[in-house]
Enzyme design. Sequence first.
Site, mmCIF file in Angstrom:
data_model
loop_
_atom_site.group_PDB
_atom_site.id
_atom_site.type_symbol
_atom_site.label_atom_id
_atom_site.label_comp_id
_atom_site.label_asym_id
_atom_site.label_seq_id
_atom_site.Cartn_x
_atom_site.Cartn_y
_atom_site.Cartn_z
ATOM 1 N N LYS B 84 0.878 -1.128 -0.078
ATOM 2 C CA LYS B 84 -0.033 0.024 0.118
ATOM 3 C C LYS B 84 0.716 1.422 -0.007
ATOM 4 O O LYS B 84 1.805 1.349 0.680
ATOM 5 C CB LYS B 84 -1.061 0.061 1.174
ATOM 6 C CG LYS B 84 -1.914 1.104 1.331
ATOM 7 C CD LYS B 84 -3.005 0.997 2.463
ATOM 8 C CE LYS B 84 -3.878 2.213 2.572
ATOM 9 N NZ LYS B 84 -4.670 1.749 3.997
ATOM 10 N N SER B 159 -9.660 2.269 3.019
ATOM 11 C CA SER B 159 -8.993 3.030 1.981
ATOM 12 C C SER B 159 -7.760 1.857 1.289
ATOM 13 O O SER B 159 -7.390 2.335 0.333
ATOM 14 C CB SER B 159 -7.895 3.796 2.909
ATOM 15 O OG SER B 159 -7.042 3.136 3.857
ATOM 16 N N SER B 183 -9.403 -0.155 7.261
ATOM 17 C CA SER B 183 -9.035 -0.006 5.680
ATOM 18 C C SER B 183 -8.215 -1.326 5.515
ATOM 19 O O SER B 183 -7.934 -1.217 4.118
ATOM 20 C CB SER B 183 -8.075 0.913 5.737
ATOM 21 O OG SER B 183 -8.668 2.179 5.778
#
Lengths: 505, 501
Positions: B84, B159, B183
């Site tokens: 990420k 997210s 997330s």
Amino acid sequence: MSTAHDTVDFDEALAMFEPVLGIETHVELGTNSKMFCSCATAFGADANTQVCPVCLGLPGSLPVVNRTAVESTIRMGLALNCSIAPWCRFARKNYFYPDMPKDYQVSQYDEPLCFNGYLDVTVETDDGPRVFRVEIERVHMEEDTGKLTHAGGTTGRIHGADYSLVDYNRAGIPLIEIVTKPIVGTGVLAPQVAKAYVAELRDLMRALGVSDVRMEEGSLRCDVNVSLNLPGAEWGTRSETKNVNSLRSVERAVHSEIERQAAVLTTGGRVIQETRHFHEDTGRSTSGRSKEQAEDYRYFPEPDLVPVAPSEEWIEELRGTLPELPALKRARLQAAWGIGEHELQTIVNAGALELVEAAIADGVDPAAARKWWTGELARIANDRDLELTDLPVTSAQIRRVEELVADGSLNDKLARQVFDGVIAGEGDVDAVVAGRGLAVVSDDSSLLAAIDEALAAQPDVAEKIRGGKVQAAGAIVGAVMKTTRGQADAAKVRALLLERLGVSE
Amino acid sequence: MAAMEGDLVRQEAAVLARAIAEGEVSAEEVTRAHLDRIDAVDERVHAFLQITGDAALEAARAVDRKRSEGIPLGPLAGVPIAVKDVLTMRGVPTTCGSRVLEGWRPPYDSAVVERLRAADMIMLGKTNMDEFAMGSSTEHSAYGPTHNPWDLDRIPGGSGGGSAAALAAFEAPLAIGSDTGGSIRQPAAVTGTVGVKPTYGGVSRYGLIALASSLDQAGPCARTVMDTALLHAAIAGHDARDSTSIDAPVQDVVAAAKRGDVRGMRIGLVKELGGDGYQAGVSQRFNEAVEILTSLGAEVIEVSCPNFEYALAAYYLILPSEASSNLARFDGMRYGLRVGDDGQHSVEEVMALTREAGFGAEVKRRIMIGTYALSSGYYDAYYGQAQKVRTLITRDFNAAFEKVDVLISPTAPTTAFKIGDKVDDPIAMYLNDIATIPVNLAGNTAMSLPVGLAPEDGLPVGLQIMAPPMADDRLYLVGSALEEALVDRWGHLLIEEAPEL
């Protein structure tokens, strides 16, 4: 806003008003690494060479508390008779400024590590020394900001500058902030009390070894709060004069602020709550930003750090490491050496107390130790822009110089040159004496030859002396000293000269 | 192993690692296969913001060399992974999905990336995310949304939608996410993958760009519980650079995943996380999973956590407060975007212009809320009060864990919604995380794993398992047992039912 002409004379001001002081002192701790990372803290390195992701506040970086800094703060707190918090947190102080890598400063807010202490300070008055107890509100830890240099413009400030440079070497250096409670009842002694307090703090930190407090490098900075009130009335509105960086300036800042506020108040004005900038050159301050609308720093507990929770055992262990505190030490040495307060102060002001003490312990004659360390050696250090403690002069060397003076091989003037040589790295005392040819010329025949030469060169002076004008002898003695490059005993030259000319005093 | 080649991207990480270790396939071949897959599908999925193909191949060849020289390799050596974009990786652009960091190349590796390198894993690139991890759909990325591989018109969660979509699209067998309020778990739920938020302090946050420091936690994402455990073990453990990192041994999550056993376990059904507001198909699949757990020998009881009701409100004060401070440093002075530096603007103006242009609407919204909540005069009513709620939620968990070993709930109230559906309605968006937020507030650990497709829309449903701090192994005991039973029932992993891209 205020200029020199709208001040009231200091004594006049304090005949009307009572001053209240408050002093916040920031000191850089002498740790080898920064508050929250392992970067070096050495002063004077090239800009931005002592930085890492943490002290640059790069995204993702995290702080880790420097244990030595916590230790130093606790020791300082203990020396200031403070209570030590069993549990406290760091807090973020949020504001935007380009010298702050994260746009917040990691500090402490409502949970300081040390609180409720005091420091006794002594001030000289016409009636002898007087002791004031300065109460300490808190001692806490925080990180320093970077250093901005503004180029171009006329004010030297960020507004109007063409561009500004930032050096983050200083960012993250551990600071302790020591905040006094309001200091009342000082009257006309306010400036001296302020100065004595800061001097005492400095000595305390040096004695504790938590900071070498090099004020000229900005490692100790004071914010001085002053307000005036009519006797018996409520305290007045205070101003805060920022970044007062020397003992003399602390004294002058209080002095001038009392005069300024008195002028405002006596002309029916209102003192504005504001920060003020102190100017070393004029000894006066100018208005900074108004604090009427208090800046909101949005403090909250720093979530990247865990609480600091010093155990009882650790605190007691640290208490055990406290050295003899400066005030006690001074009293002890003053008594031991049998000297007056004034002479002691001279030694303290020269920063020579420990050096003199050490020299005496090493067998140097006490008077000689004091004389050399506060006199010639202090001058040499000053000339060379060195700390006294940095001079490579040993007690053995001082002892040897004294021996040579005592047996007449050196006079004081030559002794100075010897120390100069020692400090310049020309070797030990005897090596410098030999190398520079510094022995006193005591051989009568060579002195007489020099006298005859001088008399021949200045026949008119010789005539005057013969005629009984003994005071003219100085010119001849001077000439002889010059030709012997100071290596003669002036009194002896004078005696030989008068004898030569058959004149008596 | 030529037979395996066509399937390389569909393999489990554990299988790939074994095949590489045994020389059946090279790390380079595995890496190439994944890079080819990314080439083929990522234009449509947009899971990646940055693909580091050359570096990946080089790292893969280094693993192959090591193997040929007989140097011992770690359990995931040579396995590709997607990271990420919230974690720093030396020299590789790291944006957090924001314009304000465009062009910034960190000079240092985050702790997680260091561990991945140390484990000889192959980093394929950086995955898309909502800007600074603020969002539940990846629509708030400044670089465009990621699409759910199950239905490209739908969101992949957020997210960490990029990481979850990369797994579901078979672009990577493993991924790293970060979880501040869900997330990792919510994207796992809506993409039919597995994700774990470790115990707070279990994985170092050093180099994890902070959203809310007291809530953030990086964690493992994969397509199976065992793969998740292997990755969890690779990245967890104490790190002196993170003061909040736990200095204690990590539970043996891999052993727990191998064991996969719920017999005699007490499992609590959180009364407040379910029922009204949860999509019918979500509730149905969840209830079926509860029956399976019971049939496997667990005792399932209902548990009440009354203060969970206030979790969302407390979270949306604590998170913005911390974020408003954490994001202050993006001021155009030192790195990233700088706007207005034309000799005419003051430093304050440059800071303001940079932040105006660099941050998206959701980030600005939260910075403003946080700035307000921390303001003098409001602090006690907002931030202070929220911290008290946080304490109450922790107490609810503590009380529940006295009665049960783990708690369960649906991970998200709905399956993946359509891109654009909720982007203009922040409250609707925030409600996606209603079931995942309490865990972050208390610092617990939790897993989401797929339990089937909702009958009404054919989209994946996730089940959340919650365990006390430092009991991450319990997630794997339960998750692995449940997964095994479901796979037995389906005959394959749920992800196999994802449509061909």
